[in-house]
Write a protein that holds these residues in place. Structure first.
Motif: not given
Length: 183
Positions: A35-36, A38-39, A90, A108-109, A111, A115, A130
């Motif tokens: 689940q973590r 990363s993209i 997201v 897209r991501e 956190d 992030r 990123v």
């Protein structure tokens, strides 16, 4: 039933329970790690730029400024316009303009506080961006990695790398100045 049989049954049941619980913990650990996952930027792209900067400001301040997309033009010299349609989540998209380039990016991501990843196409360039924010004793380190690919990049990879490096250096400098001033 004799006492020895009951003890063996209890012991075997207990061991089976321990094995099942340990298996569940291992499975959950693997699931949590997936689940973590990363993209990342496109590591096969023709241009990839990695830069970092130390900022003497709290992580919360830097995160708020960086993810306050509608406010980007107020603190970034090179961003003429930015508008987020939805929350920092997201799938949310935002339109922005930098260096005369109109861009629609999709988140897209996320956190929170650590992030954010966004990207999308713009005039033949496919970009993935990123951003990571890592706490330090004095504030944070902000690390950015961006990849560019597509026909315009293939036509002039060195020029595109130079343009992206310049743009990201300006962004980081503006973020640092804004966050440290707000602190």
């Amino acid at each position: 039933m004799n006492r020895s049989f009951k003890l063996k049954t209890f012991t075997m049941s207990f061991l089976l329970l321990i094995i099942v619980l340990m298996g569940g913990i291992i499975f959950a650990s693997c699931f949590d790690n997936s689940q973590r996952a990363s993209i990342d930027v496109d590591r096969n792209a023709q241009v990839i730029v990695d830069l970092s900067i130390e900022i003497d400001a709290p992580q919360e301040t830097v995160w708020r400024i960086q993810t306050g997309i509608d406010q980007w033009p107020a603190w970034q010299k090179n961003v003429a316009q930015a508008q987020l349609s939805g929350p920092i989540a997201v799938g949310s998209a935002f339109q922005w303009q930098t260096q005369g380039l109109s861009i629609v990016s999709t988140i897209r991501e996320v956190d929170p506080m650590r992030r954010i990843v966004f990207g999308g196409p713009a005039q033949g360039i496919d970009g993935v961006h990123v951003w990571t924010i890592t706490p330090t004793a004095k504030g944070v380190v902000v690390h950015t990695t961006e990849s560019w690919d597509g026909p315009p990049v293939a036509a002039d990879p060195d020029g595109m790398r130079e343009a992206l490096t310049s743009s990201l250096n300006a962004w980081l400098a503006d973020l640092k100045k804004t966050a440290e001033t707000a602190n």
